[in-house]
Design a protein around this motif. Structure first.
Motif, PDB file in Angstrom:
ATOM      1  N   PHE A  19       0.829  -1.209   0.000  1.00 18.49           N
ATOM      2  CA  PHE A  19       0.000   0.000   0.000  1.00 18.49           C
ATOM      3  C   PHE A  19       0.862   1.257   0.000  1.00 18.49           C
ATOM      4  O   PHE A  19       0.622   2.203  -0.764  1.00 18.49           O
ATOM      5  N   PHE A  20       1.873   1.285   0.844  1.00 20.65           N
ATOM      6  CA  PHE A  20       2.739   2.461   0.905  1.00 20.65           C
ATOM      7  C   PHE A  20       3.560   2.618  -0.383  1.00 20.65           C
ATOM      8  O   PHE A  20       3.785   3.742  -0.851  1.00 20.65           O
ATOM      9  N   SER A  21       3.987   1.514  -0.967  1.00 24.30           N
ATOM     10  CA  SER A  21       4.756   1.590  -2.212  1.00 24.30           C
ATOM     11  C   SER A  21       3.896   2.119  -3.355  1.00 24.30           C
ATOM     12  O   SER A  21       4.315   2.997  -4.122  1.00 24.30           O
ATOM     13  N   ILE A  22       2.699   1.585  -3.476  1.00 25.10           N
ATOM     14  CA  ILE A  22       1.820   2.017  -4.565  1.00 25.10           C
ATOM     15  C   ILE A  22       1.353   3.452  -4.362  1.00 25.10           C
ATOM     16  O   ILE A  22       1.183   4.210  -5.323  1.00 25.10           O
ATOM     17  N   SER A  23       1.197   3.861  -3.102  1.00 25.84           N
ATOM     18  CA  SER A  23       0.812   5.245  -2.807  1.00 25.84           C
ATOM     19  C   SER A  23       1.916   6.213  -3.189  1.00 25.84           C
ATOM     20  O   SER A  23       1.660   7.282  -3.763  1.00 25.84           O
ATOM     21  N   GLU A  24       3.141   5.844  -2.866  1.00 25.46           N
ATOM     22  CA  GLU A  24       4.274   6.723  -3.167  1.00 25.46           C
ATOM     23  C   GLU A  24       4.391   6.983  -4.660  1.00 25.46           C
ATOM     24  O   GLU A  24       4.526   8.138  -5.102  1.00 25.46           O
ATOM     25  N   PHE A  60       5.417  11.675   2.017  1.00 25.27           N
ATOM     26  CA  PHE A  60       6.710  10.993   1.965  1.00 25.27           C
ATOM     27  C   PHE A  60       7.117  10.516   3.360  1.00 25.27           C
ATOM     28  O   PHE A  60       7.650   9.415   3.538  1.00 25.27           O
ATOM     29  N   THR A  61       6.851  11.356   4.362  1.00 24.01           N
ATOM     30  CA  THR A  61       7.182  10.978   5.738  1.00 24.01           C
ATOM     31  C   THR A  61       6.367   9.776   6.183  1.00 24.01           C
ATOM     32  O   THR A  61       6.903   8.827   6.786  1.00 24.01           O
ATOM     33  N   VAL A  62       5.059   9.800   5.884  1.00 26.32           N
ATOM     34  CA  VAL A  62       4.196   8.675   6.245  1.00 26.32           C
ATOM     35  C   VAL A  62       4.649   7.399   5.538  1.00 26.32           C
ATOM     36  O   VAL A  62       4.691   6.316   6.129  1.00 26.32           O
ATOM     37  N   VAL A  63       4.989   7.532   4.251  1.00 27.78           N
ATOM     38  CA  VAL A  63       5.433   6.372   3.481  1.00 27.78           C
ATOM     39  C   VAL A  63       6.694   5.776   4.093  1.00 27.78           C
ATOM     40  O   VAL A  63       6.804   4.554   4.265  1.00 27.78           O
ATOM     41  N   GLN A  64       7.640   6.624   4.435  1.00 22.17           N
ATOM     42  CA  GLN A  64       8.892   6.118   4.997  1.00 22.17           C
ATOM     43  C   GLN A  64       8.685   5.489   6.369  1.00 22.17           C
ATOM     44  O   GLN A  64       9.297   4.468   6.697  1.00 22.17           O
ATOM     45  N   ILE A  65       7.803   6.107   7.174  1.00 22.02           N
ATOM     46  CA  ILE A  65       7.499   5.505   8.479  1.00 22.02           C
ATOM     47  C   ILE A  65       6.879   4.133   8.290  1.00 22.02           C
ATOM     48  O   ILE A  65       7.259   3.154   8.942  1.00 22.02           O
ATOM     49  N   GLY A  66       5.904   4.038   7.385  1.00 27.56           N
ATOM     50  CA  GLY A  66       5.234   2.765   7.152  1.00 27.56           C
ATOM     51  C   GLY A  66       6.164   1.709   6.588  1.00 27.56           C
ATOM     52  O   GLY A  66       6.190   0.562   7.068  1.00 27.56           O
ATOM     53  N   VAL A  67       6.954   2.074   5.567  1.00 26.21           N
ATOM     54  CA  VAL A  67       7.843   1.103   4.930  1.00 26.21           C
ATOM     55  C   VAL A  67       8.898   0.604   5.904  1.00 26.21           C
ATOM     56  O   VAL A  67       9.174  -0.607   5.988  1.00 26.21           O
ATOM     57  N   PRO A 123       3.620  -3.691  -6.983  1.00 27.22           N
ATOM     58  CA  PRO A 123       2.756  -2.533  -6.709  1.00 27.22           C
ATOM     59  C   PRO A 123       3.181  -1.269  -7.451  1.00 27.22           C
ATOM     60  O   PRO A 123       2.335  -0.540  -7.977  1.00 27.22           O
ATOM     61  N   LYS A 124       4.494  -1.021  -7.517  1.00 30.51           N
ATOM     62  CA  LYS A 124       4.959   0.192  -8.191  1.00 30.51           C
ATOM     63  C   LYS A 124       4.699   0.133  -9.696  1.00 30.51           C
ATOM     64  O   LYS A 124       4.346   1.136 -10.313  1.00 30.51           O
ATOM     65  N   ARG A 125       4.885  -1.036 -10.291  1.00 33.26           N
ATOM     66  CA  ARG A 125       4.617  -1.159 -11.724  1.00 33.26           C
ATOM     67  C   ARG A 125       3.130  -0.993 -12.016  1.00 33.26           C
ATOM     68  O   ARG A 125       2.745  -0.398 -13.032  1.00 33.26           O
ATOM     69  N   LEU A 126       2.277  -1.510 -11.136  1.00 33.97           N
ATOM     70  CA  LEU A 126       0.841  -1.317 -11.303  1.00 33.97           C
ATOM     71  C   LEU A 126       0.462   0.152 -11.180  1.00 33.97           C
ATOM     72  O   LEU A 126      -0.392   0.650 -11.919  1.00 33.97           O
ATOM     73  N   ALA A 127       1.099   0.851 -10.238  1.00 32.60           N
ATOM     74  CA  ALA A 127       0.797   2.273 -10.039  1.00 32.60           C
ATOM     75  C   ALA A 127       1.232   3.113 -11.227  1.00 32.60           C
ATOM     76  O   ALA A 127       0.591   4.115 -11.550  1.00 32.60           O
ATOM     77  N   GLU A 132      -2.950   8.386 -11.956  1.00 34.12           N
ATOM     78  CA  GLU A 132      -4.034   9.256 -11.513  1.00 34.12           C
ATOM     79  C   GLU A 132      -5.192   8.455 -10.915  1.00 34.12           C
ATOM     80  O   GLU A 132      -5.714   8.811  -9.845  1.00 34.12           O
ATOM     81  N   GLN A 133      -5.581   7.369 -11.585  1.00 34.70           N
ATOM     82  CA  GLN A 133      -6.688   6.555 -11.071  1.00 34.70           C
ATOM     83  C   GLN A 133      -6.313   5.853  -9.765  1.00 34.70           C
ATOM     84  O   GLN A 133      -7.139   5.721  -8.859  1.00 34.70           O
ATOM     85  N   VAL A 134      -5.068   5.384  -9.678  1.00 32.25           N
ATOM     86  CA  VAL A 134      -4.614   4.756  -8.436  1.00 32.25           C
ATOM     87  C   VAL A 134      -4.594   5.781  -7.316  1.00 32.25           C
ATOM     88  O   VAL A 134      -5.000   5.498  -6.179  1.00 32.25           O
ATOM     89  N   ALA A 135      -4.116   6.993  -7.622  1.00 28.26           N
ATOM     90  CA  ALA A 135      -4.060   8.037  -6.593  1.00 28.26           C
ATOM     91  C   ALA A 135      -5.441   8.376  -6.064  1.00 28.26           C
ATOM     92  O   ALA A 135      -5.610   8.654  -4.865  1.00 28.26           O
ATOM     93  N   LEU A 136      -6.452   8.372  -6.955  1.00 26.99           N
ATOM     94  CA  LEU A 136      -7.815   8.647  -6.507  1.00 26.99           C
ATOM     95  C   LEU A 136      -8.296   7.605  -5.494  1.00 26.99           C
ATOM     96  O   LEU A 136      -9.056   7.936  -4.568  1.00 26.99           O
ATOM     97  N   ARG A 137      -7.830   6.369  -5.638  1.00 29.17           N
ATOM     98  CA  ARG A 137      -8.299   5.300  -4.756  1.00 29.17           C
ATOM     99  C   ARG A 137      -7.560   5.275  -3.413  1.00 29.17           C
ATOM    100  O   ARG A 137      -8.105   4.805  -2.418  1.00 29.17           O
ATOM    101  N   ILE A 138      -6.344   5.763  -3.403  1.00 26.60           N
ATOM    102  CA  ILE A 138      -5.570   5.656  -2.153  1.00 26.60           C
ATOM    103  C   ILE A 138      -5.479   6.981  -1.388  1.00 26.60           C
ATOM    104  O   ILE A 138      -4.934   7.019  -0.291  1.00 26.60           O
TER     105      ILE A 138
END
Length: 431
Positions: A19-24, A60-67, A123-127, A132-138
């Protein structure tokens, strides 16, 4: 920990990390232009994404904390459970010390491969396919994470901003959309079949209005047909018959003493009324003194604005010494904009002989030559505007017939010259 609990925990950690990877990637790669279109259609989540992208430090901070938190938990899980399972599995076949090493190395490799493959790469390749569509969902879950981790976000983000300011580095990203970016998008659209070739040419020509000078489309002074006050009727009739134009300059004695212009339709009315001879004998009374004069330093976009302000479609081009260098019409600018779309084969200045040679008029703008030959840069750019100017600049003198210059992988040879004026060149690709 039972095998079932271990498996569920491992899957949960991989999903959280994914989730954090695809969000980033989705939030970073989503384009502002597409988000603005979605926002204008009423998509409120697109507006939230754009606001978040203006302060990327938060997510970015949230992503790094989560990862990093997931990575640490994955390491603990590997050491505490998977290591023991592997050790027990191989213990009947090897010594206890060797079984311990196999369990440690095996658990590290398995956890690493699983996290790299399923929590990062996929996840990153899917994102990246449709960010844009992935960003709307996350976006909503990401905003929730930012709110839940706000104290940690403030601490880490504050420290990062402090260090960036101490190093005099920007703390926010600023997106600049340039004409090159738009051209690249248009090229991609043409390759995908979304844009037709004519539409692509039109868009490219619009951007070139800023880079092309008015002198690139004007009629040069040597080709300008003008009347003088002292001109006789026979001479003026011969000029009109031999070289019909919509407008003619009226000068005192030569082209550098312009008084105004006379419109062909006015002459036609006089001819219809059998009054042409009186117009010629008293031409100083009939010409239009409202003449638009513009400097030769303007580009096509600026010249177009001057035509619009003056509500005229005909202008005289002068240089810094007040001498006439040519005339231009509104139609000349429109032709520069639409010519390659509507009239692709009329009055070609660049004629392709074969795959390795071209015949080029000396007055051809240097930008058109570079575009046709796919040349990135020529020596001394900025000191000349035409291919003839390039030859003069390269040789530092007026060239003679058959003289040549080699540059940018091409040979530029003068094939026709008329009284110091370079009429035509032969450009050949060097092997």
């Amino acid at each position: 920990m039972s095998a079932y609990a271990f498996f569920l925990t491992l899957v949960l950690l991989i999903l959280i990390s994914a989730f954090f990877s695809i969000s980033e990637i989705a939030l970073t790669a989503s384009k502002r232009t597409k988000l603005q279109v979605l926002s204008e259609k009423g998509e409120q989540r697109a507006l939230k994404i754009m606001l978040l992208k203006e302060q990327p430090g938060n997510f970015f901070t949230v992503v790094q904390i989560g990862v990093n938190a997931v990575a640490i938990l994955g390491g603990v899980l590997s050491e505490g459970a998977l290591n023991g399972y592997l050790r027990d599995a191989v213990l009947p076949f090897v010594a206890p010390a060797a079984a311990e090493r196999v369990g440690s190395i095996g658990s590290f490799l398995i956890i690493t491969v699983l996290f790299i493959q399923f929590a990062d790469l996929i996840p990153k390749r899917l994102a990246m396919i449709n960010p844009e569509q992935v960003a709307l969902r996350i976006i909503e879950p990401m905003l929730m994470c930012i709110r839940l981790l706000k104290p940690l976000v403030m601490v880490f983000n504050g420290l990062a901003n402090l260090l960036l300011r101490l190093c005099k580095l920007p703390t926010r990203s600023i997106e600049h959309v340039t004409s090159e970016d738009i051209s690249a998008i248009m090229d991609a659209g043409a390759e995908a079949g979304v844009l037709r070739k004519q539409e692509l040419h039109l868009i490219e020509n619009i951007f070139e209005l800023e880079s092309k000078n008015i002198t690139s489309v004007m009629t040069y002074r040597d080709d300008v047909v003008y009347f003088t006050i002292a001109g006789d009727e026979k001479g003026i009739r011969e000029k009109i018959t031999a070289r019909p134009h919509a407008k003619y300059l009226v000068c005192r004695d030569d082209i550098d003493n312009v008084l105004g212009f006379i419109d062909s339709k006015d002459l036609l009315q006089r001819v219809a009324n059998d009054d042409f001879s009186s117009v010629i004998r008293n031409i100083e009374k009939f010409y239009n003194k409202k003449l638009l004069v513009i400097p030769d330093t303007l580009n096509l976009s600026e010249a177009l604005a001057r035509f619009k302000e003056a509500r005229e479609n005909f202008a005289v081009i002068i240089n810094e010494y007040g001498l006439v260098v040519g005339v231009a019409t509104l139609n000349d600018i429109v032709t520069a904009l639409m010519g390659s779309v509507i009239y692709p084969s009329d009055d070609e200045q660049i004629v392709k002989r074969d795959d390795h040679s071209w015949l080029v008029d000396g007055v051809t703008p240097i930008d058109d030559v570079k575009k046709a030959l796919q040349i990135e840069e020529l020596p001394g750019e900025g000191d000349y505007e035409t291919i003839a100017g390039f030859m003069i600049n390269a040789l530092k003198r007026i060239p003679k017939k058959s003289e040549a210059v080699e540059a940018a992988g091409f040979r530029f040879e003068v094939v026709d010259i008329d009284n110091y004026k370079i009429d035509q060149l032969l450009i050949s690709r060097l092997s």
